[in-house]
Write a protein that holds these residues in place. Structure first.
Motif, short mmCIF file in Angstrom:
data_model
loop_
_atom_site.label_atom_id
_atom_site.label_comp_id
_atom_site.label_asym_id
_atom_site.label_seq_id
_atom_site.Cartn_x
_atom_site.Cartn_y
_atom_site.Cartn_z
N MET A 50 -22.96 83.51 3.95
CA MET A 50 -22.70 83.64 5.38
C MET A 50 -23.92 83.19 6.19
O MET A 50 -23.79 82.47 7.18
CB MET A 50 -22.33 85.08 5.75
N LEU A 51 -25.10 83.61 5.77
CA LEU A 51 -26.33 83.23 6.47
C LEU A 51 -26.52 81.72 6.46
O LEU A 51 -26.92 81.14 7.48
CB LEU A 51 -27.54 83.94 5.85
N GLU A 52 -26.24 81.09 5.34
CA GLU A 52 -26.33 79.63 5.25
C GLU A 52 -25.33 78.97 6.20
O GLU A 52 -25.64 77.98 6.87
CB GLU A 52 -26.09 79.17 3.81
N SER A 53 -24.15 79.53 6.30
CA SER A 53 -23.12 79.01 7.20
C SER A 53 -23.54 79.16 8.65
O SER A 53 -23.36 78.25 9.47
CB SER A 53 -21.79 79.73 6.94
N VAL A 54 -24.12 80.30 8.99
CA VAL A 54 -24.58 80.54 10.37
C VAL A 54 -25.61 79.48 10.75
O VAL A 54 -25.53 78.89 11.83
CB VAL A 54 -25.17 81.97 10.51
N VAL A 55 -26.57 79.22 9.87
CA VAL A 55 -27.60 78.22 10.15
C VAL A 55 -26.97 76.84 10.34
O VAL A 55 -27.28 76.12 11.29
CB VAL A 55 -28.66 78.19 9.02
N ARG A 56 -26.07 76.47 9.45
CA ARG A 56 -25.42 75.16 9.51
C ARG A 56 -24.61 75.00 10.81
O ARG A 56 -24.70 73.98 11.49
CB ARG A 56 -24.51 74.97 8.28
N LEU A 57 -23.83 76.03 11.17
CA LEU A 57 -23.00 75.94 12.38
C LEU A 57 -23.84 75.94 13.66
O LEU A 57 -23.47 75.30 14.64
CB LEU A 57 -21.98 77.09 12.40
N GLU A 58 -24.96 76.65 13.65
CA GLU A 58 -25.83 76.62 14.82
C GLU A 58 -26.51 75.27 14.97
O GLU A 58 -26.62 74.74 16.07
CB GLU A 58 -26.86 77.76 14.77
N LYS A 59 -26.95 74.69 13.86
CA LYS A 59 -27.59 73.36 13.92
C LYS A 59 -26.63 72.30 14.43
O LYS A 59 -27.03 71.39 15.15
CB LYS A 59 -28.12 72.96 12.54
N SER A 60 -25.36 72.41 14.08
CA SER A 60 -24.36 71.43 14.51
C SER A 60 -23.85 71.71 15.93
O SER A 60 -23.09 70.92 16.48
CB SER A 60 -23.18 71.40 13.54
#
Length: 158
Positions: A50-60
């Protein structure tokens, strides 16, 4: 980078990897997750994903997610965020999740007021909340916060 948002009892701040235990307490709880779109988390590995997904979605630019941290204890008691932005950025969906041990104490209302103020500064004019039809507590809260039900979704103009 999104700012920390300070309230009287809570701080909305970026989710951090050292929040893993508090987040697992939230996302592994049956009561907390009853109406969530995610399944109940069964391992801390799911928190890491989930944390990895949060980072990815915020960067995009697809979402912004905050940890809801109680000031008195520095404990993460929930999450809240913005996602599903419209193409021109004037509308988005708001979501929140609070550890069931902290329900009915005004924490979500405080978090959402902070979030709404920040959201307005981003140029967002309309918020949506996708609330399960059986989630009467959230429906009542969002209605109290000025959201109107329309076609099964709650919406509010800022």
């Amino acid at each position: 980078m999104k700012p920390d948002l300070h309230g009287s009892r809570i701080i909305l701040r970026s989710i951090q990897s050292n929040d893993c235990n508090d987040l697992f307490e939230i996302y592994s709880d049956n009561q907390t997750m009853e109406f969530a779109s995610d399944p109940i988390f069964t391992s801390k590995d799911m928190i890491i994903q989930m944390l990895e997904s949060v980072v990815r979605l915020e960067k995009s630019g697809e979402s912004l997610e905050w940890a809801v941290m109680e000031k008195a204890t520095n404990k993460v008691i929930g999450t809240c965020g913005l996602h599903s932005f419209s193409d021109n950025g004037d509308a988005c969906e708001v979501g929140c999740l609070l550890n069931s041990s902290y329900w009915r104490q005004g924490y979500v209302s405080e978090a959402l007021f902070l979030l709404f103020s920040h959201t307005k500064s981003l140029g967002v004019e309309k918020l949506f909340a996708d609330i399960d039809e059986g989630n009467f507590r959230s429906q009542a809260l969002f209605s109290k916060l000025g959201f109107k039900s329309k076609n099964g979704k709650f919406q509010r103009f800022l």
